[in-house]
Design a protein around this motif. Structure first.
Motif, PDB file in Angstrom:
ATOM      1  N   VAL A   1      12.237 -20.838   3.964  1.00  0.00           N
ATOM      2  CA  VAL A   1      12.459 -21.280   5.346  1.00  0.00           C
ATOM      3  C   VAL A   1      13.607 -22.289   5.392  1.00  0.00           C
ATOM      4  O   VAL A   1      14.519 -22.192   6.217  1.00  0.00           O
ATOM      5  CB  VAL A   1      11.170 -21.895   5.931  1.00  0.00           C
ATOM      6  CG1 VAL A   1      11.476 -22.609   7.246  1.00  0.00           C
ATOM      7  CG2 VAL A   1      10.112 -20.820   6.156  1.00  0.00           C
ATOM      8  N   ALA A   2      13.572 -23.274   4.474  1.00  0.00           N
ATOM      9  CA  ALA A   2      14.622 -24.296   4.441  1.00  0.00           C
ATOM     10  C   ALA A   2      15.985 -23.682   4.127  1.00  0.00           C
ATOM     11  O   ALA A   2      17.007 -24.070   4.701  1.00  0.00           O
ATOM     12  CB  ALA A   2      14.272 -25.363   3.410  1.00  0.00           C
TER      13      ALA A   2
ATOM     14  N   LEU B   1      17.042 -20.582   4.773  1.00  0.00           N
ATOM     15  CA  LEU B   1      17.532 -19.812   5.910  1.00  0.00           C
ATOM     16  C   LEU B   1      18.033 -20.722   7.031  1.00  0.00           C
ATOM     17  O   LEU B   1      19.024 -20.415   7.697  1.00  0.00           O
ATOM     18  CB  LEU B   1      16.428 -18.895   6.445  1.00  0.00           C
ATOM     19  CG  LEU B   1      16.064 -17.699   5.555  1.00  0.00           C
ATOM     20  CD1 LEU B   1      14.807 -17.014   6.068  1.00  0.00           C
ATOM     21  CD2 LEU B   1      17.211 -16.698   5.496  1.00  0.00           C
ATOM     22  N   LEU B   2      17.372 -21.852   7.227  1.00  0.00           N
ATOM     23  CA  LEU B   2      17.759 -22.748   8.315  1.00  0.00           C
ATOM     24  C   LEU B   2      18.953 -23.623   7.956  1.00  0.00           C
ATOM     25  O   LEU B   2      19.803 -23.900   8.798  1.00  0.00           O
ATOM     26  CB  LEU B   2      16.580 -23.642   8.708  1.00  0.00           C
ATOM     27  CG  LEU B   2      15.439 -22.976   9.482  1.00  0.00           C
ATOM     28  CD1 LEU B   2      14.312 -23.971   9.715  1.00  0.00           C
ATOM     29  CD2 LEU B   2      15.931 -22.428  10.817  1.00  0.00           C
ATOM     30  N   ASN B   3      19.031 -24.062   6.698  1.00  0.00           N
ATOM     31  CA  ASN B   3      20.037 -25.054   6.324  1.00  0.00           C
ATOM     32  C   ASN B   3      21.153 -24.515   5.446  1.00  0.00           C
ATOM     33  O   ASN B   3      22.169 -25.184   5.262  1.00  0.00           O
ATOM     34  CB  ASN B   3      19.365 -26.232   5.599  1.00  0.00           C
ATOM     35  CG  ASN B   3      18.271 -26.873   6.438  1.00  0.00           C
ATOM     36  OD1 ASN B   3      18.432 -27.052   7.638  1.00  0.00           O
ATOM     37  ND2 ASN B   3      17.155 -27.194   5.812  1.00  0.00           N
TER      38      ASN B   3
ATOM     39  N   SER C   1      24.094 -21.593   6.962  1.00  0.00           N
ATOM     40  CA  SER C   1      22.900 -21.734   7.785  1.00  0.00           C
ATOM     41  C   SER C   1      22.803 -20.572   8.770  1.00  0.00           C
ATOM     42  O   SER C   1      23.812 -20.127   9.315  1.00  0.00           O
ATOM     43  CB  SER C   1      22.956 -23.059   8.547  1.00  0.00           C
ATOM     44  OG  SER C   1      21.995 -23.085   9.587  1.00  0.00           O
TER      45      SER C   1
ATOM     46  N   LYS D   1      20.687 -20.797  11.481  1.00  0.00           N
ATOM     47  CA  LYS D   1      19.942 -21.373  12.593  1.00  0.00           C
ATOM     48  C   LYS D   1      20.228 -20.669  13.911  1.00  0.00           C
ATOM     49  O   LYS D   1      19.453 -20.757  14.853  1.00  0.00           O
ATOM     50  CB  LYS D   1      20.281 -22.855  12.737  1.00  0.00           C
ATOM     51  CG  LYS D   1      19.616 -23.762  11.713  1.00  0.00           C
ATOM     52  CD  LYS D   1      19.962 -25.214  11.978  1.00  0.00           C
ATOM     53  CE  LYS D   1      19.245 -26.124  10.995  1.00  0.00           C
ATOM     54  NZ  LYS D   1      19.594 -27.548  11.208  1.00  0.00           N
ATOM     55  N   HIS D   2      21.402 -19.993  13.972  1.00  0.00           N
ATOM     56  CA  HIS D   2      21.762 -19.340  15.222  1.00  0.00           C
ATOM     57  C   HIS D   2      20.890 -18.118  15.513  1.00  0.00           C
ATOM     58  O   HIS D   2      20.858 -17.633  16.631  1.00  0.00           O
ATOM     59  CB  HIS D   2      23.225 -18.919  15.197  1.00  0.00           C
ATOM     60  CG  HIS D   2      23.566 -17.986  14.075  1.00  0.00           C
ATOM     61  ND1 HIS D   2      23.745 -18.426  12.776  1.00  0.00           N
ATOM     62  CD2 HIS D   2      23.753 -16.645  14.029  1.00  0.00           C
ATOM     63  CE1 HIS D   2      24.038 -17.398  12.008  1.00  0.00           C
ATOM     64  NE2 HIS D   2      24.042 -16.306  12.737  1.00  0.00           N
TER      65      HIS D   2
ATOM     66  N   ASP E   1      13.874 -17.393  16.093  1.00  0.00           N
ATOM     67  CA  ASP E   1      12.753 -17.607  15.175  1.00  0.00           C
ATOM     68  C   ASP E   1      12.157 -16.272  14.721  1.00  0.00           C
ATOM     69  O   ASP E   1      11.770 -16.115  13.555  1.00  0.00           O
ATOM     70  CB  ASP E   1      11.669 -18.453  15.861  1.00  0.00           C
ATOM     71  CG  ASP E   1      12.152 -19.863  16.173  1.00  0.00           C
ATOM     72  OD1 ASP E   1      13.036 -20.355  15.436  1.00  0.00           O
ATOM     73  OD2 ASP E   1      11.663 -20.466  17.147  1.00  0.00           O
TER      74      ASP E   1
ATOM     75  N   LEU F   1      14.446 -14.667  12.068  1.00  0.00           N
ATOM     76  CA  LEU F   1      14.306 -15.323  10.763  1.00  0.00           C
ATOM     77  C   LEU F   1      12.978 -14.975  10.098  1.00  0.00           C
ATOM     78  O   LEU F   1      12.928 -14.693   8.894  1.00  0.00           O
ATOM     79  CB  LEU F   1      14.432 -16.837  10.937  1.00  0.00           C
ATOM     80  CG  LEU F   1      15.829 -17.346  11.337  1.00  0.00           C
ATOM     81  CD1 LEU F   1      15.775 -18.820  11.705  1.00  0.00           C
ATOM     82  CD2 LEU F   1      16.818 -17.110  10.214  1.00  0.00           C
TER      83      LEU F   1
ATOM     84  N   PHE G   1       8.950 -21.273  12.078  1.00  0.00           N
ATOM     85  CA  PHE G   1      10.369 -21.639  12.080  1.00  0.00           C
ATOM     86  C   PHE G   1      10.659 -22.636  13.202  1.00  0.00           C
ATOM     87  O   PHE G   1      11.475 -23.543  13.039  1.00  0.00           O
ATOM     88  CB  PHE G   1      11.243 -20.389  12.236  1.00  0.00           C
ATOM     89  CG  PHE G   1      11.550 -19.723  10.935  1.00  0.00           C
ATOM     90  CD1 PHE G   1      12.596 -20.176  10.138  1.00  0.00           C
ATOM     91  CD2 PHE G   1      10.784 -18.657  10.489  1.00  0.00           C
ATOM     92  CE1 PHE G   1      12.880 -19.564   8.925  1.00  0.00           C
ATOM     93  CE2 PHE G   1      11.065 -18.040   9.278  1.00  0.00           C
ATOM     94  CZ  PHE G   1      12.117 -18.493   8.496  1.00  0.00           C
TER      95      PHE G   1
ATOM     96  N   ARG H   1      12.342 -26.293  12.416  1.00  0.00           N
ATOM     97  CA  ARG H   1      13.571 -26.791  13.043  1.00  0.00           C
ATOM     98  C   ARG H   1      13.398 -28.221  13.539  1.00  0.00           C
ATOM     99  O   ARG H   1      14.378 -28.936  13.749  1.00  0.00           O
ATOM    100  CB  ARG H   1      13.956 -25.903  14.231  1.00  0.00           C
ATOM    101  CG  ARG H   1      14.378 -24.479  13.896  1.00  0.00           C
ATOM    102  CD  ARG H   1      14.679 -23.729  15.180  1.00  0.00           C
ATOM    103  NE  ARG H   1      14.815 -22.292  15.004  1.00  0.00           N
ATOM    104  CZ  ARG H   1      15.972 -21.661  14.786  1.00  0.00           C
ATOM    105  NH1 ARG H   1      17.076 -22.366  14.706  1.00  0.00           N
ATOM    106  NH2 ARG H   1      16.010 -20.343  14.656  1.00  0.00           N
TER     107      ARG H   1
END
Length: 529
Positions: A344-345, A347-349, A358, A360-361, A364, A367, A391, A395
């Protein structure tokens, strides 16, 4: 030893005749080529110009082409005329001469004036190309492998632009469209007639942002900000490419600019600000997808995201095997098969210093779907997967955003009561450092107290500390500064009684934006795993 110079009348006759032929030929060529200055839509020519700079480039290109053609015809005309008119079969003998001052002067002075003719318009065009002063709007352009990020830095939002050509066309299972490999999901949108300054950089390798019709071509170099500008003359859609070989998906990285009338642009801008929540009150309702999906539904959805244009398979391959030395394999990956929090981290960061950006765009659900797909495909047999709501929490430091509503709920989530706030205040807590400084800011106490209150009564509770930086200037120095700032926060927490094993020091994170953006100078304390 005396040098003898033999110059017969044949030489002067040859030069006079050649000069006459050259002048006639030059006039004919110039007369034939002048119409091309307004024929930019000829299929063998440059694309039609849609900016003053692009028009200057076209006119300069035409001028130099004419000069080169005239020189070519002149030189070869003299040569072939001399060979024909003074051939041996007609009884001519070659003249023998050395160190002719006249010839030396001619072949020095004539090229000098030719260069001057080309240098004046070329210099003016280059100076105009670099004059990005007094822009009416500014957009930051960031190159990624293999997509573009656009940040409207004065309007408070940004988005990613990714190839949208259907995968079936790329694989050849259906006919190629008119704009094959030159279409994106989110083009750069600008108003007609406005001077637009572009701040161009890169997140990984050297790219090059190029739209020929607008007269812009500028390399995007990691760690540097290069600027360019244009002013579009007419509304329309203008397409280009990344013009620097940047990796295996280089050909799948188009640059597309949509020029709108001012009225249409204002409508689009208002819609984007609403979409990204710009100007909304902090207590505004945030919609969260709380639906519980089956693993099969998530895997099916994740497959479309993974294999879609701009999806994961561009780097990690459809087989999940990656590319040795460049992109790690997902098949058998320790991250993919390990704890869900780590994936998770990631994919987001993203991961600093690698091509893993990242994501983040993505939504949820996107992802969560990609995560379920990768953990269930190939040889991966991970049993754990997450839902979109996980997710949404990740965030926001482990909790849902304040004032959020979930699917099926009738009102925003209740604010924490005073009692609950004493036990576990919402994280993250943020500390903002001075530019270039690593000393703890004077207003750090509330954030430190929030972390202490969060850990209160949690014997095994942990927190994460992450330092942030922007992607401008010296990247290595920026990341080191972010690390030192995070260490300063850790030292303050330890001095307040927090054990070191309760503190997870995370790798520094990079965000888009410049050094004057305080979010790029923060250290964030989040709930740890």
């Amino acid at each position: 030893m005396r040098k003898e110079i033999e110059l017969n009348t044949m030489t002067s006759h040859s030069l006079r005749s050649a000069t006459s032929v050259l002048a006639s030929t030059a006039l004919a060529v110039v007369g034939a080529l002048l119409p091309l200055t307004v024929a930019a839509d000829w299929r063998m020519n440059l694309k039609p110009a849609n900016s003053g700079i692009a028009q200057q480039m076209f006119e300069l290109h035409t001028l130099i082409t004419v000069v080169c053609v005239v020189i070519f015809l002149g030189v070869f005309g003299v040569m072939f005329y001399s060979l024909y008119a003074h051939r041996k079969s007609k009884g001519h003998k070659a003249a023998q001469f050395h160190e002719s001052a006249t010839v030396e002067a001619l072949w020095t002075i004539i090229p000098f004036f030719i260069l001057l003719v080309m240098a004046f318009p070329a210099t003016k065009a280059v100076l105009d190309m670099r004059d990005s002063s007094a822009p009416e709007m500014t957009v930051k352009v960031t190159g990624y492998q293999w997509k573009w990020g656009y940040d409207y830095i004065h309007d408070g939002f940004g988005y990613m632009s990714t190839l949208s050509t259907p995968l079936a066309q790329i694989k050849g299972s259906e006919p190629q469209g008119e704009n094959y490999l030159l279409e994106v999901d989110n083009p750069l949108v600008i108003p007609v007639g406005k001077k637009v300054r572009l701040l161009i950089t890169s997140n990984d390798v050297i790219h090059s942002w190029w739209v020929q019709a607008l007269g812009v071509k500028q390399d995007a170099v990691p760690g540097f900000i290069r600027d360019a500008w244009f002013r579009a003359d007419r509304p329309g859609l203008y397409r280009g490419n990344c013009a620097e070989l940047c990796g295996k998906e280089h050909g799948f990285m188009p640059t597309v600019v949509e020029v709108k009338t001012q009225a249409d642009y204002d409508i689009w801008l208002a819609a984007q600000k609403d979409k990204y929540g710009v100007g909304k009150a902090t207590a505004a309702v945030v919609a969260v997808d709380s639906k519980t999906y089956s693993r099969e539904d998530l895997v099916a959805h994740g497959k479309t995201v993974y294999e879609g244009a701009g999806g994961c398979q561009g780097c990690h391959q459809p087989t999940g095997k990656g590319v040795a030395g460049q992109f790690p394999a997902l098949d058998g990956s320790k991250v993919v098969n390990g704890p869900t929090a780590d994936q998770v981290a990631l994919l987001l960061n993203g991961k600093a210093g690698t091509a893993m950006a990242s994501f983040k765009h993505l939504s949820d659900k996107d992802l969560a779907g990609v995560m379920a797909y990768t953990r269930s495909s190939w040889s991966n047999k991970a049993t754990e997967f997450v839902q979109p709501i996980d997710f949404a929490k990740a965030r926001n430091g482990g909790t849902l955003p304040a004032g959020s509503v979930v699917a099926g709920a009738s009102a925003p989530a209740a604010a924490p009561t005073a009692a609950s706030a004493d036990v576990a205040p919402l994280l993250p807590a943020k500390l903002y450092f001075a530019v270039g400084k690593m000393e703890l800011p004077t207003d750090a106490k509330p954030s430190i107290d929030a972390a202490l209150a969060f850990l209160k009564g949690k014997g095994s509770g942990k927190i994460d500390i992450t330092g942030y930086t922007d992607q401008t200037g010296d990247r290595v120095a920026n990341l080191e500064l972010a690390k030192e700032r995070a260490k300063s926060v850790r030292a303050a927490l330890e001095a307040a009684g927090v054990k070191r094993d309760q503190i997870n020091m995370k790798a520094p994170a990079e965000i888009t934006g410049a050094s004057d953006n305080k979010e790029a100078r923060r250290v964030e304390i989040n709930a740890g795993a």
